[in-house]
Design an enzyme around this catalytic site. Structure first.
Site, mmCIF file in Angstrom:
data_model
loop_
_atom_site.group_PDB
_atom_site.id
_atom_site.type_symbol
_atom_site.label_atom_id
_atom_site.label_comp_id
_atom_site.label_asym_id
_atom_site.label_seq_id
_atom_site.Cartn_x
_atom_site.Cartn_y
_atom_site.Cartn_z
ATOM 1 N N GLU A 117 0.853 -1.186 0.000
ATOM 2 C CA GLU A 117 0.000 0.000 0.000
ATOM 3 C C GLU A 117 0.890 1.237 0.000
ATOM 4 O O GLU A 117 1.824 1.332 0.795
ATOM 5 C CB GLU A 117 -0.903 -0.019 1.239
ATOM 6 C CG GLU A 117 -1.936 -1.135 1.178
ATOM 7 C CD GLU A 117 -2.347 -1.663 2.548
ATOM 8 O OE1 GLU A 117 -1.890 -1.125 3.561
ATOM 9 O OE2 GLU A 117 -3.114 -2.644 2.588
ATOM 10 N N GLU A 169 -4.874 -6.753 2.623
ATOM 11 C CA GLU A 169 -3.618 -7.462 2.923
ATOM 12 C C GLU A 169 -3.742 -8.962 2.658
ATOM 13 O O GLU A 169 -2.787 -9.598 2.206
ATOM 14 C CB GLU A 169 -3.205 -7.214 4.377
ATOM 15 C CG GLU A 169 -2.660 -5.822 4.653
ATOM 16 C CD GLU A 169 -3.749 -4.776 4.857
ATOM 17 O OE1 GLU A 169 -4.955 -5.127 4.783
ATOM 18 O OE2 GLU A 169 -3.406 -3.598 5.081
ATOM 19 N N PHE A 177 2.309 -1.625 8.351
ATOM 20 C CA PHE A 177 2.655 -1.714 9.777
ATOM 21 C C PHE A 177 2.533 -3.176 10.177
ATOM 22 O O PHE A 177 1.543 -3.832 9.823
ATOM 23 C CB PHE A 177 1.676 -0.919 10.637
ATOM 24 C CG PHE A 177 1.822 0.569 10.569
ATOM 25 C CD1 PHE A 177 2.447 1.272 11.593
ATOM 26 C CD2 PHE A 177 1.301 1.277 9.498
ATOM 27 C CE1 PHE A 177 2.550 2.662 11.540
ATOM 28 C CE2 PHE A 177 1.406 2.655 9.437
ATOM 29 C CZ PHE A 177 2.030 3.348 10.457
ATOM 30 N N ASP A 234 1.637 -4.266 12.778
ATOM 31 C CA ASP A 234 0.405 -4.378 13.578
ATOM 32 C C ASP A 234 -0.798 -4.826 12.738
ATOM 33 O O ASP A 234 -1.792 -5.280 13.282
ATOM 34 C CB ASP A 234 0.071 -3.027 14.204
ATOM 35 C CG ASP A 234 1.271 -2.366 14.832
ATOM 36 O OD1 ASP A 234 1.322 -2.273 16.055
ATOM 37 O OD2 ASP A 234 2.185 -1.946 14.082
ATOM 38 N N PHE A 235 -0.715 -4.660 11.422
ATOM 39 C CA PHE A 235 -1.835 -5.034 10.560
ATOM 40 C C PHE A 235 -1.840 -6.537 10.233
ATOM 41 O O PHE A 235 -2.662 -7.002 9.445
ATOM 42 C CB PHE A 235 -1.800 -4.253 9.234
ATOM 43 C CG PHE A 235 -1.841 -2.754 9.375
ATOM 44 C CD1 PHE A 235 -2.156 -2.155 10.590
ATOM 45 C CD2 PHE A 235 -1.571 -1.936 8.286
ATOM 46 C CE1 PHE A 235 -2.190 -0.766 10.715
ATOM 47 C CE2 PHE A 235 -1.607 -0.552 8.405
ATOM 48 C CZ PHE A 235 -1.911 0.028 9.619
ATOM 49 N N HIS A 288 -0.216 0.722 16.274
ATOM 50 C CA HIS A 288 0.780 1.115 15.265
ATOM 51 C C HIS A 288 2.197 1.144 15.822
ATOM 52 O O HIS A 288 3.072 1.760 15.223
ATOM 53 C CB HIS A 288 0.464 2.501 14.698
ATOM 54 C CG HIS A 288 -0.742 2.559 13.828
ATOM 55 N ND1 HIS A 288 -2.020 2.533 14.321
ATOM 56 C CD2 HIS A 288 -0.874 2.643 12.478
ATOM 57 C CE1 HIS A 288 -2.886 2.609 13.328
ATOM 58 N NE2 HIS A 288 -2.229 2.673 12.194
#
Lengths: 304, 335
Positions: free
Chosen positions: B36, B67, B90, B92-93, B136
């Protein structure tokens, strides 16, 4: 939980685990895969053996894998839900719709290489609501990829009927929201599937983008071997058994003056292509081989 | 340190990573990069700076915010023999795409009896220290390292970032390459001095599983990775003769370098920006206890206490280990 006891202990039989049989879904496999070549990619979900057979997977080695033998397609490490036969472009994932992104990736690869390969992702109708499927529709559409999403609608997501968990009733309408062609074959007829799939696969191979194709099939058997199906009425089970696409095809052939003898000969050809248990390799040793703890990585070495 | 001292060409960590990706992409038309905001935006963390200009949008691909779809597409493209890099913006995703990461990317080789390879790199930005709060700012090193089937790499300097990235791209198996935002050298997120190092122009690889002694010392061994290599080096200037080991990769794990150091010092401090429990610190200590218990006099661990990363600056500063926390632990091993 009376009545929910499986017919047998699925952890103790010759075939380990919960085996999902696909009787009743043959039309979706044959009708689509007949248009495919070895180098086309197919990804399949947990109920996969009809698709594997139609795609040309090595039957002896698949059988060996189902029995968990080291001679199997995946050395006994994958099992009947995770069959890989890369010689014919077949891969399976048991996680709902998670075969869709890899099919998209195979289609993306074909497009990047300017090849006419096609990818087909099979899912069940119970997976119509999963994110990976919806993400894949968008990705395929926005990149105009040569992929066909085939939804096998057998009416049942284990115990949940489609109309109780999914809107709309016609899953091929999911395509509308992604500017994609959608089509549905609403009866168990391999010839009708073959014709619809011909359009879809042809569209992909000609570089004209993806298709979502829903195919009505039926589940003749339980969800997994041993599932007592307490959630399912006898009437529904009987009705499903009357929808056999193989019988329908036989009727169609008789209309073309194909006799019973010829039909029997055709039926006999199937089992003979697999050599059966004796040829699938030795039974598992009591102590698994050294390979048990290896090959999380490729056998090849990094490029220098 | 492994960096040749006489290098006069210094680079940021992101610059070194991008240089490698460009070099490898020039050599192999089957390589492409998906993520992205990686094309026209050059990567939020400069991870693809200038690449779209050279390679175009077909090879530096902006993708839908999906994702699962694009990481799964990378898995299959890799299985088909291409060499994709997929960037998770990130780390975190990972939650929205974890199935493709741990059930497909990491397992397909094993599940298929090694009849498929997945030669892809999954890059992701990690780490906090800039008040981006709980969703994040995580490191999650241990989460990926825990699950079998993927190599896990964490560079701390430009020099290492280059050698590790060459190795990651050339590896025939999936590599998770976790770069710390604070180390990249981004204009709006200034890096400490450490990660900007000399970088040779020619290509070189740094093998995975080779930890680097970033500072030699005789008294205490500090084992760490990522941003905390630099915080440990800062702490090492406090008077005790500290040896600082940068793991550089968690999978494979270089046990021998740590054991050798502990044989010398007898004292072990493990520092991690990830959560304290069931993570990197516990694993490192466990390995050394299993194989070097007799050499150990004292053990300390410094990590994020088991809470999500808070937003407020003083609160985040309190829970992310800093050099003072490391100094305290070094002193504790002597008490």
């Amino acid at each position: 939980m009376e009545g929910k006891t499986p017919g047998f202990d699925i952890g103790a039989g010759q075939i380990p685990g919960e085996l999902h049989l696909a009787a009743g879904q043959e039309a979706a496999a044959v009708g689509v895969c007949h248009h495919l070549r070895d180098y086309d990619t197919v990804t399949a979900p947990h109920r996969l053996h009809h698709i594997a057979i139609a795609k040309g997977v090595d039957l002896n080695r698949m059988t060996a894998e189902i029995f968990g033998r080291e001679t199997g397609l995946c050395s006994g490490k994958g099992g009947h839900m995770h069959i890989f036969d890369m010689d014919v472009g077949f891969a399976a994932s048991e996680i709902m719709t998670e075969g869709c992104p890899p099919a998209v990736g195979a289609a993306l690869t074909a497009k990047k290489r300017n090849e006419d390969n096609v990818a087909v992702a099979y899912i069940g109708e119970g997976a119509l609501d999963q994110g990976a499927f919806l993400e894949s529709l968008n990705f395929a559409s926005v990149h105009d990829l040569p992929v066909v999403f085939v939804v096998e609608d057998n009416d049942w997501a284990i115990s949940m009927p489609k109309d109780r968990i999914t809107a709309p009733r016609d899953g091929s309408k999911r395509a509308d929201g992604f500017d994609m062609t959608g089509d549905r074959v609403d009866h168990d007829d391999v010839v009708a599937v073959y014709e619809a799939a011909g359009e879809a696969v042809g569209r992909a191979r000609d570089g004209n983008g993806p298709t979502l194709l829903e195919v009505q099939v039926h589940r003749r058997m339980c969800h997994f071997m041993g599932d007592p199906q307490t959630y399912r009425s006898k009437g529904d089970q009987t009705a499903h058994r009357k929808r056999d696409s193989i019988e329908r095809l036989a009727e169609d052939l008789r209309a073309f003056d194909i006799g019973d003898e010829e039909l029997e000969a055709l039926r006999d050809r199937g089992p003979r292509s697999c050599q059966g248990g004796d040829r699938v390799g030795p039974k598992n040793n009591r102590s698994p081989s050294r390979r048990l703890l290896t090959r999380t990585c490729s056998p090849t070495h990094p490029r220098e | 340190m492994a960096v040749p001292a006489d290098l006069d060409r210094t680079m940021t960590m992101s610059g070194a990573m991008v240089e490698v990706i460009a070099t490898e992409m020039r050599a192999d038309e089957e390589m492409f990069y998906m993520g992205e905001d990686v094309a026209d935006c050059d990567g939020i963390f400069d991870s693809t700076e200038g690449l779209r200009e050279e390679f175009g949008r077909d090879r530096i691909m902006d993708v839908p915010i999906s994702e699962t779809a694009y990481i799964g597409a990378a898995v299959s493209a890799a299985q088909e023999g291409m060499r994709p890099i997929a960037e998770l913006m990130f780390v975190d995703f990972f939650g929205v795409s974890m199935d493709q990461i741990y059930n497909q990317m990491a397992k397909n080789t094993y599940m298929s009896g090694a009849s498929v390879s997945v030669p892809m790199v999954l890059t992701a930005a990690v780490g906090g220290t800039y008040n981006d709060a709980a969703q994040h700012s995580q490191a999650l090193y241990g989460t990926f390292a825990h699950l079998p089937g993927m190599k896990v790499v964490v560079p701390s300097t430009a020099y290492d970032a280059k050698g590790l990235m060459h190795n990651a791209i050339r590896d025939d198996d999936p590599v998770v390459y976790l770069f710390h935002k604070r180390l990249m050298g981004i204009g709006w997120l200034p890096a400490p001095d450490g990660p900007k190092t000399g970088v040779p122009e020619e290509s070189y690889t740094i093998p995975f599983g080779s930890a680097d002694v970033k500072r030699e010392g005789a008294d205490v061994t500090v084992v760490t990775l990522g941003l905390h290599v630099h915080r440990a080096l800062e702490a090492a200037e406090d008077g005790v003769d500290v040896e600082v080991i940068d793991l550089r990769s968690l999978v494979p794990f270089d046990e021998e370098t740590v054991l050798e150091s502990v044989r010398k010092t007898g004292k072990l401090v493990v520092v991690d920006e990830d959560y304290r429990s069931f993570g990197v610190t516990g694993e490192v200590i466990s390995r050394i206890v299993e194989n070097g218990l007799g050499d150990l006099d004292s053990v300390e661990r410094v990590a994020v206490p088991d809470v999500p990363i808070p937003y407020s600056r003083p609160m985040e500063n309190e829970i992310v280990p800093d050099s003072d926390d490391i100094i305290d632990s070094i002193h504790n091993t002597n008490s």
